[in-house]
Design a protein around this motif. Structure first.
Motif, PDB file in Angstrom:
ATOM      1  N   VAL A 136      93.561  74.277  30.017  1.00 52.32           N
ATOM      2  CA  VAL A 136      94.646  75.256  30.175  1.00 52.32           C
ATOM      3  C   VAL A 136      94.521  76.022  31.486  1.00 52.32           C
ATOM      4  N   GLU A 137      93.321  76.031  32.072  1.00 47.08           N
ATOM      5  CA  GLU A 137      93.123  76.746  33.329  1.00 47.08           C
ATOM      6  C   GLU A 137      92.187  75.915  34.176  1.00 47.08           C
ATOM      7  N   GLY A 138      92.348  75.971  35.474  1.00 47.09           N
ATOM      8  CA  GLY A 138      91.427  75.303  36.382  1.00 47.09           C
ATOM      9  C   GLY A 138      91.531  73.793  36.281  1.00 47.09           C
ATOM     10  N   ARG A 139      90.418  73.116  36.492  1.00 46.21           N
ATOM     11  CA  ARG A 139      90.416  71.657  36.490  1.00 46.21           C
ATOM     12  C   ARG A 139      89.202  71.156  35.731  1.00 46.21           C
ATOM     13  N   MET A 140      89.117  69.819  35.571  1.00 47.43           N
ATOM     14  CA  MET A 140      87.990  69.184  34.907  1.00 47.43           C
ATOM     15  C   MET A 140      86.779  69.218  35.836  1.00 47.43           C
ATOM     16  N   PHE A 141      85.572  69.205  35.291  1.00 47.41           N
ATOM     17  CA  PHE A 141      84.387  69.134  36.154  1.00 47.41           C
ATOM     18  C   PHE A 141      84.333  67.769  36.852  1.00 47.41           C
ATOM     19  N   ARG A 142      83.782  67.784  38.076  1.00 44.54           N
ATOM     20  CA  ARG A 142      83.613  66.519  38.796  1.00 44.54           C
ATOM     21  C   ARG A 142      82.341  65.853  38.310  1.00 44.54           C
ATOM     22  N   PRO A 143      82.355  64.548  38.040  1.00 44.75           N
ATOM     23  CA  PRO A 143      81.135  63.860  37.607  1.00 44.75           C
ATOM     24  C   PRO A 143      80.055  64.000  38.676  1.00 44.75           C
ATOM     25  N   GLY A 144      78.832  64.195  38.239  1.00 47.72           N
ATOM     26  CA  GLY A 144      77.727  64.279  39.190  1.00 47.72           C
ATOM     27  C   GLY A 144      77.548  65.643  39.818  1.00 47.72           C
ATOM     28  N   SER A 145      78.286  66.668  39.334  1.00 45.16           N
ATOM     29  CA  SER A 145      78.158  67.988  39.935  1.00 45.16           C
ATOM     30  C   SER A 145      77.687  68.997  38.888  1.00 45.16           C
ATOM     31  N   SER A 146      77.257  70.158  39.361  1.00 42.50           N
ATOM     32  CA  SER A 146      76.855  71.218  38.432  1.00 42.50           C
ATOM     33  C   SER A 146      78.072  72.060  38.064  1.00 42.50           C
ATOM     34  N   GLU A 147      79.109  71.435  37.604  1.00 47.34           N
ATOM     35  CA  GLU A 147      80.319  72.162  37.226  1.00 47.34           C
ATOM     36  C   GLU A 147      80.490  72.094  35.716  1.00 47.34           C
ATOM     37  N   LEU A 148      81.157  73.100  35.177  1.00 48.57           N
ATOM     38  CA  LEU A 148      81.327  73.181  33.731  1.00 48.57           C
ATOM     39  C   LEU A 148      82.785  73.443  33.390  1.00 48.57           C
ATOM     40  N   VAL A 149      83.204  72.977  32.226  1.00 50.05           N
ATOM     41  CA  VAL A 149      84.440  73.497  31.639  1.00 50.05           C
ATOM     42  C   VAL A 149      84.044  74.133  30.315  1.00 50.05           C
ATOM     43  N   VAL A 150      84.691  75.228  29.945  1.00 48.00           N
ATOM     44  CA  VAL A 150      84.298  75.937  28.726  1.00 48.00           C
ATOM     45  C   VAL A 150      85.471  76.050  27.766  1.00 48.00           C
ATOM     46  N   GLY A 151      85.155  76.097  26.495  1.00 48.20           N
ATOM     47  CA  GLY A 151      86.179  76.299  25.479  1.00 48.20           C
ATOM     48  C   GLY A 151      86.725  77.717  25.573  1.00 48.20           C
ATOM     49  N   LYS A 152      87.945  77.916  25.081  1.00 49.30           N
ATOM     50  CA  LYS A 152      88.572  79.226  25.302  1.00 49.30           C
ATOM     51  C   LYS A 152      87.863  80.344  24.535  1.00 49.30           C
ATOM     52  N   ALA A 153      87.262  80.039  23.379  1.00 54.57           N
ATOM     53  CA  ALA A 153      86.550  81.092  22.647  1.00 54.57           C
ATOM     54  C   ALA A 153      85.277  81.490  23.387  1.00 54.57           C
ATOM     55  N   THR A 154      84.616  80.517  23.995  1.00 57.00           N
ATOM     56  CA  THR A 154      83.417  80.825  24.775  1.00 57.00           C
ATOM     57  C   THR A 154      83.787  81.613  26.022  1.00 57.00           C
ATOM     58  N   ALA A 155      84.866  81.203  26.697  1.00 61.85           N
ATOM     59  CA  ALA A 155      85.301  81.899  27.908  1.00 61.85           C
ATOM     60  C   ALA A 155      85.585  83.361  27.599  1.00 61.85           C
TER      61      ALA A 155
END
Lengths: 389, 385
Positions: A136-155
């Motif tokens: 719903v916001e931002g983008r998907m994490f790129r494979p091989g990177s230290s990026e995260l996507v979080v669930g809305k309740a966690t956010a």
């Protein structure tokens, strides 16, 4: 012979407004507790059941019970992948994802006290396996990177877990690049990153679980049997939906038992209140009752009139309590699920079945509280009653 | 004295109504007490923790381990008097219903740190000697009828297989709040089995328990320990034992808050019932109070009569409710078994119960007392109840 008109019954309640209001208030509070408990356990159930996708199978180490206890070696994952019947994505890759699942204790927003969040390593395939998940916001994490996507309740619930935030764990800084909505399922309380990166960061050799989709959901049983027959696979294979339902059982039962026991105890208080009110109603209308009987109304008509009065009183209380409980639907709650040891966010869910159960509960309280007074009114002796007035 | 007699007579003029009100009060006050006791039982671990113990765990979360080699370096930290370690075993005895905590511990050093676990010297020595041995708290032993020498089979969920332990000792808590519902066994036994199966997962420790000399040093020692392992493969998070226990309680905060809220709702319910009783009573006695006033008693006297009557009922009900809380709590503790390690009705609970009863009595009479204080004598005398 005729029954007494309903307006007579309703007006009797209206005449003694303060008493009626106080009694209905007592009933409403009990009903409120009863309804919120049912709504809470329903909410937990719907959250966790919605987490599982029909048609997905989940593989865990035998006897592990929960994802964090489990470990599936890469060899076993490869054997699973070689079994026939697994669906393929548009680009020809198998719909099968080995996922490391770990618990990470992070500070909650507001209180700052730490709570366990499920961190899941996944991939594009893993995302395809969960149809309810949408960014719903931002983008998907790129494979091989230290990026995260979080669930809305966690956010919403954890410090630094909002879009653009940084979380530090496992000796790395992870950037939150996206927030996803998982349709109020358990994934809303999770953090997702690249599975290979997670394995490395947490120094794991193998994933915790394997999720896969079958070409033909009806073939699930045959697939499970085939996997069980393979001595190299020491795994429990389950439909994902069944797995998550089992995960919710403990907490849902706990809340149900606790809540219903409380409602039962509390109902004694409300029933006593209704009884006092109805006894007083009978006592103050002795002359009136005797007059009605002298006019030709039968005993059962009097019994019925007082019983209806009590039921009406209970109905008012029940509707008030239900109304108050329905406001709880907007409240989001999160607690730790003892079975998985991790945080799960859920909402209060009001279903028609719960509304009906709640009102029936209120009416039963009215019936129990009103029966004895109505009985004594019906048994009143006409001559004594008229003289008392 | 005369006034009290009048109040009692008045209170029981409608035996049925007063009886029902009392019944409601007793149920409400004892339910309130039970709920508070349940809530307090969650915090039992926090209360039982010692100010001179620190817990050091992996900074990621409790499910990650620390290497055993840290033990030596921890001993070298200033202010640390003793080091021991424990692993959560998470096994199941017979069926999932029989939940109790099991820990694999380093026996000699652990028992030195947990001196409130009272064991006889022979039992302690027997446990330390026997690598298959285990010790349990008195409450747990009573629940399952275990005697020294019994073998206890536990099915592992984190560490697969069935593990059999020989019971070598049963400890008594030094205080009422001491946990008596755990099973402790040798960490070495667990470690050897893990090493055999997964060589890379050996020599791992769940948490380190550090004994410190002075409680005031807790913060300084914690910081030193965490600084020591900063930027290592397994960073530590060190906190006092009570903070560690509190973090568990905080996890189920939502449920605790709900139980607490509900415990006040029952007081509100009974307040509504009681207020109803008093309103009806006052309405019925309108003519009577008018008579009293006509005889020269002031409005204050009439109000006091109502308040007094309400308080008499509330206090009788409250006292019975408090008295009943103790047997109910005992029965509840028996039914819950080892789920709740400590289950005692605290003094605070009793005080709150008494306060709730008093408050209900006062508030219930407030409205009718105010109304009856200002009734018009003529109208009141004319009124037929």
């Amino acid at each position: 012979m005729k029954q007494l008109p309903l307006s007579y019954i309703a007006r009797n309640l209206w005449v003694r407004r303060v008493t009626t209001a106080l009694t209905a208030l007592g009933l409403a509070l009990v009903v409120y507790v009863f309804a919120t408990v049912l709504m809470m356990s329903e909410g937990i159930k719907t959250t966790l059941v919605a987490t599982g996708n029909p048609g997905n199978l989940l593989a865990l180490r035998k006897g592990a019970g929960a994802e964090i206890n489990s470990g599936v070696s890469r060899e076993q994952a490869a054997i699973l992948a070689s079994l026939p019947g697994i669906a393929t994505a548009a680009d020809g890759r198998l719909l099968l994802s080995g996922e490391p699942v770990v618990l990470n204790s992070l500070p909650k927003r507001g209180s700052g006290s730490p709570s366990n969040v499920t961190v899941r390593g996944t991939s594009a395939i893993g995302l395809q396996l969960r149809q309810q998940v949408r960014l719903v916001e931002g983008r998907m994490f790129r494979p091989g990177s230290s990026e995260l996507v979080v669930g809305k309740a966690t956010a919403r619930g954890f410090e630094g877990a909002g879009l653009g935030g940084t979380l530090r764990f496992a000796q790395r800084d992870w950037t939150v690049v996206g927030v996803f909505d998982a349709g109020n399922s358990g994934f809303d309380s999770e953090i997702w990153g690249d599975s290979e990166q997670m394995l490395q960061a947490f120094r794991r050799l193998s994933p915790s679980t394997v999720v896969l989709r079958l070409q033909d959901p009806a073939a699930a049983e045959a697939f499970v049997e085939r996997a069980a027959a393979d001595p190299r696979l020491t795994l429990d294979l389950k439909p994902e939906r069944q797995f998550y339902e089992e995960q919710s059982r403990g907490l849902a039962i706990f809340i149900n038992v606790l809540g219903l026991a409380l409602s039962a105890i509390f109902s004694v208080g409300a029933i006593v209140g209704a009884m006092i009110t109805m006894y007083a109603a009978v006592a103050s209308r002795t002359g009136e009752i005797a007059t009605l009987r002298a006019l030709g109304f039968r005993r059962h008509a009097v019994l019925w009139a007082f019983l209806l009065e009590s039921l009406l009183l209970a109905l008012v209380g029940g509707l008030l309590g239900l109304l108050a409980a329905s406001f709880m639907q907007g409240v989001n709650l999160s607690t730790t699920n003892f079975q998985t040891f991790s945080e799960v966010a859920f909402r209060f869910v009001l279903t028609p079945a719960i509304a009906v159960q709640t009102l029936l509960f209120a009416l039963v309280m009215g019936l129990v509280g009103g029966f004895l007074p109505a009985w004594s009114a019906a048994r009143l002796n006409i001559v004594d009653g008229l003289r008392a007035a | 004295m005369f006034l009290l007699k009048l109040l009692l007579r008045n209170a029981f003029r409608h035996p049925l109504r007063t009886g029902l009100t009392l019944l409601g009060l007793v149920v409400a006050i004892s339910a309130f007490g039970l709920l508070r006791t349940i809530n307090e039982a969650w915090y039992a671990g926090v209360q039982a923790s010692s100010a001179t113990r620190l817990i050091s765990r992996n900074a990621i979360s409790l499910t990650f381990a620390l290497p055993l080699s840290y033990a030596e370096r921890l001993r070298g930290v200033d202010g640390v008097a003793g080091v021991s370690w424990a692993n959560w075993f998470g096994g199941v005895y017979q069926s999932e219903r029989n939940f109790f905590p099991q820990f694999a511990i380093e026996p000699a050093s652990y028992l030195k740190l947990y001196s409130e676990y009272r064991l006889s010297d022979e039992e302690k020595a027997a446990f330390i000697r026997d690598r298959q041995g285990a010790i349990v708290g008195r409450k747990l032993a009573n629940q399952y009828g275990w005697k020294i020498g019994d073998t206890i089979p536990i099915r592992g969920t984190i560490f697969p297989g069935t593990w059999t332990f020989t019971l070598r000792g049963i400890w008594d808590g030094a205080e009422a709040s001491t946990d008596e519902s755990q099973l402790l066994f040798h960490w070495q036994l667990l470690n050897e089995s893990v090493k055999k199966r997964f060589p890379k997962r050996g020599d791992q420790v769940g948490v380190f328990v550090l004994g410190i000399d002075e409680p005031q040093q807790a913060a300084a020692v914690s910081q030193q320990v965490d600084a020591l392992f900063k930027n290592s493969l397994a960073e530590t998070l060190t906190e006092t034992e009570s903070a560690f226990q509190l973090s568990f309680v905080a996890m189920s905060e939502a449920i605790l808050v709900a139980i607490e809220a509900v415990s006040y709702i029952i007081v509100l319910i009974i307040l509504a019932v009681m207020a109803n009783t008093m309103t009806m009573t006052a309405r019925e006695r309108l003519a009577e109070y008018a008579t009293l006033k006509a005889l020269g008693f002031g409005p204050g006297f009439v109000s006091r009569l109502l308040f007094g009557e309400s308080l008499v009922i509330a206090l009788i009900g409250g006292a019975a409710g408090i008295a009943l809380t103790f047997p109910i709590a005992a029965a509840f503790a028996k039914a819950a078994g080892s789920f709740l390690s400590v289950f005692l009705v605290s003094d605070t609970t009793v005080l709150l119960q008494a306060g709730a009863a008093l408050g209900v009595g006062l508030i219930a009479a407030a409205w009718p007392a105010w109304q009856m204080g200002r009734i018009d004598i003529v109208n009141g005398l004319r009124h037929v109840a």
